[in-house]
Write a protein that holds these residues in place. Sequence first.
Motif, PDB file in Angstrom:
ATOM      1  N   LYS A 164       0.838  -1.203   0.000  1.00  0.00           N
ATOM      2  CA  LYS A 164       0.000   0.000   0.000  1.00  0.00           C
ATOM      3  C   LYS A 164       0.870   1.248   0.000  1.00  0.00           C
ATOM      4  CE  LYS A 164      -3.386   2.542   2.762  1.00  0.00           C
ATOM      5  NZ  LYS A 164      -4.540   2.513   3.631  1.00  0.00           N
TER       6      LYS A 164
ATOM      7  N   VAL B 202      -8.473   0.235  -2.623  1.00  0.00           N
ATOM      8  CA  VAL B 202      -9.544  -0.056  -3.585  1.00  0.00           C
ATOM      9  C   VAL B 202      -9.440  -1.496  -4.087  1.00  0.00           C
ATOM     10  CG1 VAL B 202     -10.403   0.526  -5.890  1.00  0.00           C
ATOM     11  CG2 VAL B 202      -9.882   2.344  -4.249  1.00  0.00           C
TER      12      VAL B 202
ATOM     13  N   ARG C 280      -0.606  11.239   1.287  1.00  0.00           N
ATOM     14  CA  ARG C 280       0.692  11.443   0.669  1.00  0.00           C
ATOM     15  C   ARG C 280       1.004  12.932   0.646  1.00  0.00           C
ATOM     16  NH1 ARG C 280       0.611  10.639  -4.384  1.00  0.00           N
ATOM     17  NH2 ARG C 280      -1.635  10.547  -4.623  1.00  0.00           N
TER      18      ARG C 280
ATOM     19  N   SER D 215       3.807  11.044   3.961  1.00  0.00           N
ATOM     20  CA  SER D 215       5.166  10.825   3.483  1.00  0.00           C
ATOM     21  C   SER D 215       5.285  11.374   2.074  1.00  0.00           C
ATOM     22  CB  SER D 215       5.535   9.342   3.549  1.00  0.00           C
ATOM     23  OG  SER D 215       4.581   8.596   2.867  1.00  0.00           O
TER      24      SER D 215
ATOM     25  N   GLU E  80      -8.435  15.673  -7.013  1.00  0.00           N
ATOM     26  CA  GLU E  80      -8.660  14.468  -6.208  1.00  0.00           C
ATOM     27  C   GLU E  80      -9.636  13.546  -6.936  1.00  0.00           C
ATOM     28  OE1 GLU E  80      -7.297  12.302  -4.107  1.00  0.00           O
ATOM     29  OE2 GLU E  80      -6.956  14.040  -2.819  1.00  0.00           O
ATOM     30  N   PRO E  81      -9.121  12.526  -7.617  1.00  0.00           N
ATOM     31  CA  PRO E  81     -10.006  11.632  -8.388  1.00  0.00           C
ATOM     32  C   PRO E  81     -11.177  11.100  -7.554  1.00  0.00           C
ATOM     33  CG  PRO E  81      -7.733  11.237  -8.957  1.00  0.00           C
ATOM     34  CD  PRO E  81      -7.701  12.234  -7.833  1.00  0.00           C
TER      35      PRO E  81
HETATM   36  N1  LIG Z   1       1.605   8.331   5.576  1.00  0.00           N
HETATM   37  C1  LIG Z   1       0.580   7.513   5.633  1.00  0.00           C
HETATM   38  N2  LIG Z   1       0.466   6.608   6.619  1.00  0.00           N
HETATM   39  C2  LIG Z   1      -0.603   5.764   6.675  1.00  0.00           C
HETATM   40  N3  LIG Z   1      -1.601   5.762   5.775  1.00  0.00           N
HETATM   41  C3  LIG Z   1      -1.534   6.647   4.772  1.00  0.00           C
HETATM   42  C4  LIG Z   1      -0.459   7.566   4.639  1.00  0.00           C
HETATM   43  N4  LIG Z   1      -0.666   8.319   3.528  1.00  0.00           N
HETATM   44  C5  LIG Z   1      -1.815   7.893   3.000  1.00  0.00           C
HETATM   45  N5  LIG Z   1      -2.343   6.889   3.736  1.00  0.00           N
HETATM   46  C6  LIG Z   1      -3.568   6.133   3.474  1.00  0.00           C
HETATM   47  O1  LIG Z   1      -3.623   5.888   2.055  1.00  0.00           O
HETATM   48  C7  LIG Z   1      -4.953   6.104   1.580  1.00  0.00           C
HETATM   49  C8  LIG Z   1      -4.928   7.350   0.723  1.00  0.00           C
HETATM   50  O2  LIG Z   1      -6.135   7.543   0.078  1.00  0.00           O
HETATM   51  P1  LIG Z   1      -6.280   8.687  -1.038  1.00  0.00           P
HETATM   52  O3  LIG Z   1      -7.669   8.681  -1.494  1.00  0.00           O
HETATM   53  O4  LIG Z   1      -5.663   9.946  -0.508  1.00  0.00           O
HETATM   54  O5  LIG Z   1      -5.366   8.038  -2.171  1.00  0.00           O
HETATM   55  P2  LIG Z   1      -4.216   8.468  -3.198  1.00  0.00           P
HETATM   56  O6  LIG Z   1      -4.190   9.905  -3.481  1.00  0.00           O
HETATM   57  O7  LIG Z   1      -3.005   7.801  -2.716  1.00  0.00           O
HETATM   58  O8  LIG Z   1      -4.743   7.623  -4.473  1.00  0.00           O
HETATM   59  C9  LIG Z   1      -5.463   7.788  -5.674  1.00  0.00           C
HETATM   60  O9  LIG Z   1      -6.358   6.655  -5.715  1.00  0.00           O
HETATM   61  C10 LIG Z   1      -7.384   6.689  -4.756  1.00  0.00           C
HETATM   62  C11 LIG Z   1      -8.159   5.396  -4.912  1.00  0.00           C
HETATM   63  O10 LIG Z   1      -8.858   5.355  -6.108  1.00  0.00           O
HETATM   64  C12 LIG Z   1      -8.266   7.907  -4.936  1.00  0.00           C
HETATM   65  O11 LIG Z   1      -9.237   7.948  -3.903  1.00  0.00           O
HETATM   66  C13 LIG Z   1      -7.424   9.176  -4.907  1.00  0.00           C
HETATM   67  O12 LIG Z   1      -8.236  10.298  -5.212  1.00  0.00           O
HETATM   68  C14 LIG Z   1      -6.277   9.061  -5.892  1.00  0.00           C
HETATM   69  O13 LIG Z   1      -5.435  10.199  -5.811  1.00  0.00           O
HETATM   70  C15 LIG Z   1      -5.803   6.226   2.821  1.00  0.00           C
HETATM   71  O14 LIG Z   1      -6.192   4.943   3.243  1.00  0.00           O
HETATM   72  C16 LIG Z   1      -4.845   6.851   3.844  1.00  0.00           C
HETATM   73  O15 LIG Z   1      -5.230   6.583   5.169  1.00  0.00           O
END
Ligand SMILES: Nc1ncnc2c1ncn2[C@@H]1O[C@H](COP(=O)(O)OP(=O)(O)O[C@H]2O[C@H](CO)[C@@H](O)[C@H](O)[C@H]2O)[C@@H](O)[C@H]1O
Length: 491
Positions: free
Chosen positions: A15, A22, A307, A336, A387-388
């Motif tokens: 992850k 998803v 992120r 991160s 944000e998708p």
């Molecule tokens: N440092 C950290 N430590 C622990 N957990 C962390 C973390 N950073 C992030 N996470 C976890 O990662 C997930 C992030 O979800 P996001 O919707 O922000 O996804 P992201 O932008 O990576 O992905 C892309 O895909 C997703 C899925 O389709 C879309 O929702 C999104 O809009 C798109 O940008 C959450 O479960 C969050 O808790």
Amino acid sequence: MYIVQIASECAPVIKAGGLGDVVYGLTRELEIRGHTVEIILPKYDCMRYDHIWGLHYAYCDLMVPWYGGEIKCQVHCGWVHGRLCFFIEPQSDDLFFNRGVYYGCADDTMRFAFFSKAALQFLQHTGKRPDVLHCHDWQTGLVPVLLYEIYQYHGMGHVRVCYTIHNFKHQGIAGAEILQATGLNRPDHYFQYDRLQDNFNPFALNLMKGGIVYSNFVNTVSPHHAWEAHHGEFGYGLGHTLHVHQGKFGGILNGIDYDVWNPEIDRYIPHPYTSDDLTGKAKNKKALRDRLLLRDEDKPLIAYVGRLDQQKGMHLVHHAIYYSLYRNAQFVLLGSATEPGINNWFWHEKNFLNNNPDVHLELGFNEELSHLIYAGADMIVVPSNFEPCGLTQMIGLKYGTVPIVRGVGGLINTVFDRDYDMTHPSEERNGYVFYQTDNQALESAMDRAIGLWSYYPEEFEKLVLQGMSYDYSWNHPGTDYLAVYEHIRHK
Ligand SMILES: Nc1ncnc2c1ncn2[C@@H]1O[C@H](COP(=O)(O)OP(=O)(O)O[C@H]2O[C@H](CO)[C@@H](O)[C@H](O)[C@H]2O)[C@@H](O)[C@H]1O
């Protein structure tokens, strides 16, 4: 139905962000409905092996054609919290998945082109003939291309592909050598505007474009982002390709897995709670403060989890920290960064704020801590540039943590402003929304949220409960994806 997901992540074993959630959550939902689902993943050295049960060899010495020769792969198989996963391990000097990271290598397009080829080779050799292959993001964009151009002639003619785009910003821009490596060859054929040629660089291939052109159905992860990608700037140059293929393109809102993200049963939080009794949430707030050495005072606690990337509106995340302190609130950040500039910036902030008892910046990836933050915070900010879909606001809602979001993409489809939403009656509103990208816009929303928490606590609790009553599980999206699978299966 028999569905195989091919992806670069699956939570919690692999992850980096929302893609992993998803792949896992949708698989589980489809299985609950009686379908057979398998997941094919790379076998990274740095994945969380402690989340795999019963890892064993599933197929030895799979020979994958590569650059006119072959690379030998071992395919391992195991269960990730009940989901059946196959992990492909290439044995070559390239060490494709032994880099200590999931992404960010100079040869990423090659690594995942190999993975795409190996996944199809594995299906072909083992006689697995899924009704639907579900691929995700640029990393697996070549799967439908390879299927259509090569593997359909090797007994896989009836297999259909659903291709889901989670992030248009990263498209997998590659050179002609990918064609040679994967056996597609024929540069004249693929360097065409209506095939894999990048829309802006005629000398580059675009793997995500290949996924769009060759799949039977393409979607992104919310209806509003589908519109933005098609008509606005957020297709990052693929808008015209989406337009050409609009008949097979749509938006399906993500869900979250309420078996993983649920304050009633969450094993990572010390005090489970429900919307009937929020005393557990208050205790989790205290536990979070204790853990992060924040002072225990009657103040709202605001969080950011995600992120650290330009996508997420870094200047606004930064401003949210200082505005919270200015408003006498507390702030917790968990994130991160892969980009060195952003990483240095936030390390600098962390050192600068180190002795402040009202703020904690945790820089790194920590799944367990993220659960406690969702449970302990009062509000969560999501000030994204684009944000998708966004999962953190949906998780926040489930945990009674009020989202403060920028009105873009899936955030628009899931958060409805308490004061100004025109489409939902006040008892169905669940958070705060702002639209512009300047500091004042963010402040206007945070100001309203902090004001309600401070001066109208009963109203704030009402908003919390309204948020908790939303159903953003995989229930609806599961139905939507199955409808897509059925549709393409019978085409
Ligand atoms: N440092 C950290 N430590 C622990 N957990 C962390 C973390 N950073 C992030 N996470 C976890 O990662 C997930 C992030 O979800 P996001 O919707 O922000 O996804 P992201 O932008 O990576 O992905 C892309 O895909 C997703 C899925 O389709 C879309 O929702 C999104 O809009 C798109 O940008 C959450 O479960 C969050 O808790």
